[in-house]
Enzyme design. Structure first.
Site, mmCIF file in Angstrom:
data_model
loop_
_atom_site.group_PDB
_atom_site.id
_atom_site.type_symbol
_atom_site.label_atom_id
_atom_site.label_comp_id
_atom_site.label_asym_id
_atom_site.label_seq_id
_atom_site.Cartn_x
_atom_site.Cartn_y
_atom_site.Cartn_z
ATOM 1 N N HIS A 163 5.882 -11.718 5.968
ATOM 2 C CA HIS A 163 5.768 -11.389 4.932
ATOM 3 C C HIS A 163 7.670 -11.333 4.083
ATOM 4 C CE1 HIS A 163 5.618 -7.910 7.503
ATOM 5 N NE2 HIS A 163 6.171 -7.449 6.690
ATOM 6 N N ILE A 208 1.215 -1.160 -0.415
ATOM 7 C CA ILE A 208 0.391 0.208 0.214
ATOM 8 C C ILE A 208 1.447 1.031 -0.074
ATOM 9 C CG2 ILE A 208 0.258 0.640 2.382
ATOM 10 C CD1 ILE A 208 -3.058 0.801 2.438
HETATM 11 P P1 5GP Z 1 7.292 -4.252 7.538
HETATM 12 O O1 5GP Z 1 8.116 -2.947 7.805
HETATM 13 O O2 5GP Z 1 6.554 -4.613 8.548
HETATM 14 O O3 5GP Z 1 8.379 -5.120 6.990
HETATM 15 O O4 5GP Z 1 6.284 -3.877 6.475
HETATM 16 C C1 5GP Z 1 4.971 -4.135 6.174
HETATM 17 C C2 5GP Z 1 4.627 -3.197 5.464
HETATM 18 O O5 5GP Z 1 3.526 -3.584 5.125
HETATM 19 C C3 5GP Z 1 4.546 -2.339 4.972
HETATM 20 O O6 5GP Z 1 5.317 -1.909 3.545
HETATM 21 C C4 5GP Z 1 3.486 -1.515 4.556
HETATM 22 O O7 5GP Z 1 2.996 -0.182 3.740
HETATM 23 C C5 5GP Z 1 2.593 -2.732 4.013
HETATM 24 N N1 5GP Z 1 1.259 -2.605 4.747
HETATM 25 C C6 5GP Z 1 0.605 -1.653 6.082
HETATM 26 N N2 5GP Z 1 -0.543 -2.694 6.462
HETATM 27 C C7 5GP Z 1 -0.922 -2.443 4.256
HETATM 28 C C8 5GP Z 1 -2.560 -2.656 4.685
HETATM 29 O O8 5GP Z 1 -3.198 -2.841 4.830
HETATM 30 N N3 5GP Z 1 -1.594 -3.264 2.711
HETATM 31 C C9 5GP Z 1 -1.485 -3.107 1.910
HETATM 32 N N4 5GP Z 1 -1.353 -4.105 0.850
HETATM 33 N N5 5GP Z 1 -0.343 -3.210 2.944
HETATM 34 C C10 5GP Z 1 -0.165 -2.561 3.981
#
Ligand code: 5GP
Ligand code: ZN
Length: 115
Positions: free
Chosen positions: A99, A31
């Protein structure tokens, strides 16, 4: 898991742009993209951290890596891509459902410390 954004995306309670799906994982567009193309590969099984996987669970990762490689052209990543897992605070993990970030669509920076 209750209150997990990515479990809600998997169950279609939160909308997402889903580019690939099989029995074990989905690929959605991030997103808030950090590269021209930024996708997330999200296992359907909830693991809060990479470090919560045991030896048999890691087969899941092998499956996901192979499928990403197979799908890369369909995702516009024919020139290459980078896979990233943020684990824990130092990496800035914000969503506690494992992820794999898939970044590409442009030449990516590779920042070194102290530069
Ligand atoms: P982290 O920082 O945990 O590795 O990455 C989380 C990722 O999830 C971030 O890049 C953020 O932009 C993405 N993200 C968070 N909420 C959502 C959402 O509701 N939908 C999508 N498609 N991505 C999300
Ligand atoms: Zn989850």
């Amino acid at each position: 898991m209750d209150n997990c954004i990515f479990c809600k995306i998997i169950d279609n309670f939160i909308p997402s742009e889903r580019l690939y799906e099989d029995g074990r994982f989905i690929i959605v567009r991030d997103i808030d993209p950090k590269a021209r193309l930024h996708y997330l590969a999200i296992p359907k099984k909830h693991y809060a951290y990479l470090s919560n996987m045991d030896a048999s669970d890691t087969q899941e990762l092998g499956h996901i890596f192979a499928a990403i490689a197979r799908e890369s052209e369909n995702l516009g990543l024919q020139n290459g891509y980078r896979l990233i897992v943020n684990q824990g605070a130092d990496a800035g993990q914000t969503v506690f459902h494992l992820h794999i970030h898939i970044l590409g669509g442009e030449a990516l920076e590779w920042r070194k410390n102290n530069e």
